[in-house]
Design a protein around this motif. Structure first.
Motif, PDB file in Angstrom:
ATOM      1  N   ASN A  31       0.835  -1.195   0.000  1.00 24.00           N
ATOM      2  CA  ASN A  31       0.000   0.000   0.000  1.00 24.00           C
ATOM      3  C   ASN A  31       0.868   1.241   0.000  1.00 24.00           C
ATOM      4  O   ASN A  31       1.269   1.740   1.051  1.00 24.00           O
ATOM      5  CB  ASN A  31      -0.927  -0.017   1.219  1.00 24.00           C
ATOM      6  N   VAL A  32       1.161   1.742  -1.189  1.00 28.51           N
ATOM      7  CA  VAL A  32       1.994   2.935  -1.320  1.00 28.51           C
ATOM      8  C   VAL A  32       1.095   4.138  -1.499  1.00 28.51           C
ATOM      9  O   VAL A  32       0.307   4.207  -2.444  1.00 28.51           O
ATOM     10  CB  VAL A  32       2.963   2.808  -2.511  1.00 28.51           C
ATOM     11  N   LEU A  33       1.211   5.072  -0.593  1.00 28.34           N
ATOM     12  CA  LEU A  33       0.393   6.271  -0.627  1.00 28.34           C
ATOM     13  C   LEU A  33       1.099   7.374  -1.394  1.00 28.34           C
ATOM     14  O   LEU A  33       2.316   7.551  -1.258  1.00 28.34           O
ATOM     15  CB  LEU A  33       0.121   6.754   0.796  1.00 28.34           C
ATOM     16  N   THR A  34       0.330   8.114  -2.157  1.00 25.90           N
ATOM     17  CA  THR A  34       0.823   9.322  -2.800  1.00 25.90           C
ATOM     18  C   THR A  34       0.251  10.508  -2.037  1.00 25.90           C
ATOM     19  O   THR A  34      -0.975  10.633  -1.909  1.00 25.90           O
ATOM     20  CB  THR A  34       0.392   9.397  -4.270  1.00 25.90           C
ATOM     21  N   PHE A  35       1.134  11.344  -1.520  1.00 30.89           N
ATOM     22  CA  PHE A  35       0.724  12.458  -0.675  1.00 30.89           C
ATOM     23  C   PHE A  35       0.656  13.758  -1.465  1.00 30.89           C
ATOM     24  O   PHE A  35       1.417  13.983  -2.407  1.00 30.89           O
ATOM     25  CB  PHE A  35       1.726  12.647   0.472  1.00 30.89           C
TER      26      PHE A  35
END
Lengths: 115, 114
Positions: free
Chosen positions: A102-106
């Motif tokens: 789960n890679v979040l883009t901020f």
């Protein structure tokens, strides 16, 4: 490259006022998040949102906070009656998956200053 | 309680040196780890990740090492450049158990001197 956009970049408000922070997640992402970062401290999870409802929230996310996806693109965080300790940088993030890697883009964040 | 923490809050290096940023975790259920870089005025950006079935993963100029025995994670940056100056966060999350929310550590500020 797709990005998460947040507005406003900085908001100053009086204690007790309502604040709405806005976010436009990446268009094909389905999972949305709000985190906050008090100056000099770690990034803290507030809430996650999927399929038009809250999927998970932290202890910080009390009744003063609410989130909404009013249309197909915006994702908002509302603080009903701001307190001094709500002063922080608020980050919106989105991701394509909620399991596995789960890679979040901020986004760049919205700085909230409560006076 | 369970936590993710960092050993050194600030790391100063000379340009061209190698940098090592450390992170300790205590949640034995964590099986996925991510390093994020946060430049001034920006949100955290993904650098590299590693699953618990690996002990090393390499990217471009960065390497992440995972020692599950002592629950320790490190980020190595080769030939550090001024553009690497930022706050680095490790984040952990389990790949099972119902919560996939990354939990961030406190952050290490990397300062690269030209």
């Amino acid at each position: 490259e797709p990005e998460v956009t947040q507005t406003p970049s900085h908001q100053v408000t009086q204690m007790g006022q309502e604040v709405i922070l806005r976010c436009v997640p990446i268009s094909n992402h389905l999972y949305f998040y709000w985190y906050r970062q008090i100056l000099g401290q770690k990034v803290e999870f507030l809430v996650s949102f999927y399929n038009n409802e809250i999927s998970e929230k932290s202890e910080i996310f009390d009744d003063q906070f609410s989130v909404e996806r009013p249309d197909g693109s915006n994702f908002t965080l509302k603080i009903r009656s701001t307190k001094l300790e709500d002063s922080a940088m608020y980050f919106c993030a989105s991701s394509a998956v909620d399991s596995g890697a789960n890679v979040l883009t901020f986004g760049a964040g919205s700085r909230l200053t409560v006076l | 309680g369970e936590s993710v923490g960092l050993h050194l809050p600030t790391l100063s290096v000379q340009e061209g040196d190698n940098s090592i940023i450390n992170c300790a975790y205590s949640n034995s259920a964590s099986d996925y780890f991510i390093w994020y870089k946060q430049e001034s005025g920006k949100g955290p950006q993904f650098i590299i990740d590693i699953r618990s079935n690996m002990d090393k993963r390499q990217g471009q100029r960065v390497t992440v090492l995972l020692n599950k025995t002592v629950k320790h994670l490190s980020l190595q940056i080769a030939a550090t450049q001024p553009g690497d100056s930022a706050v680095y966060f490790c984040a952990e999350n389990p790949l099972s158990g119902g919560s996939y929310i990354p939990t961030f550590g406190r952050g290490t500020s990397l300062i690269v001197h030209p």
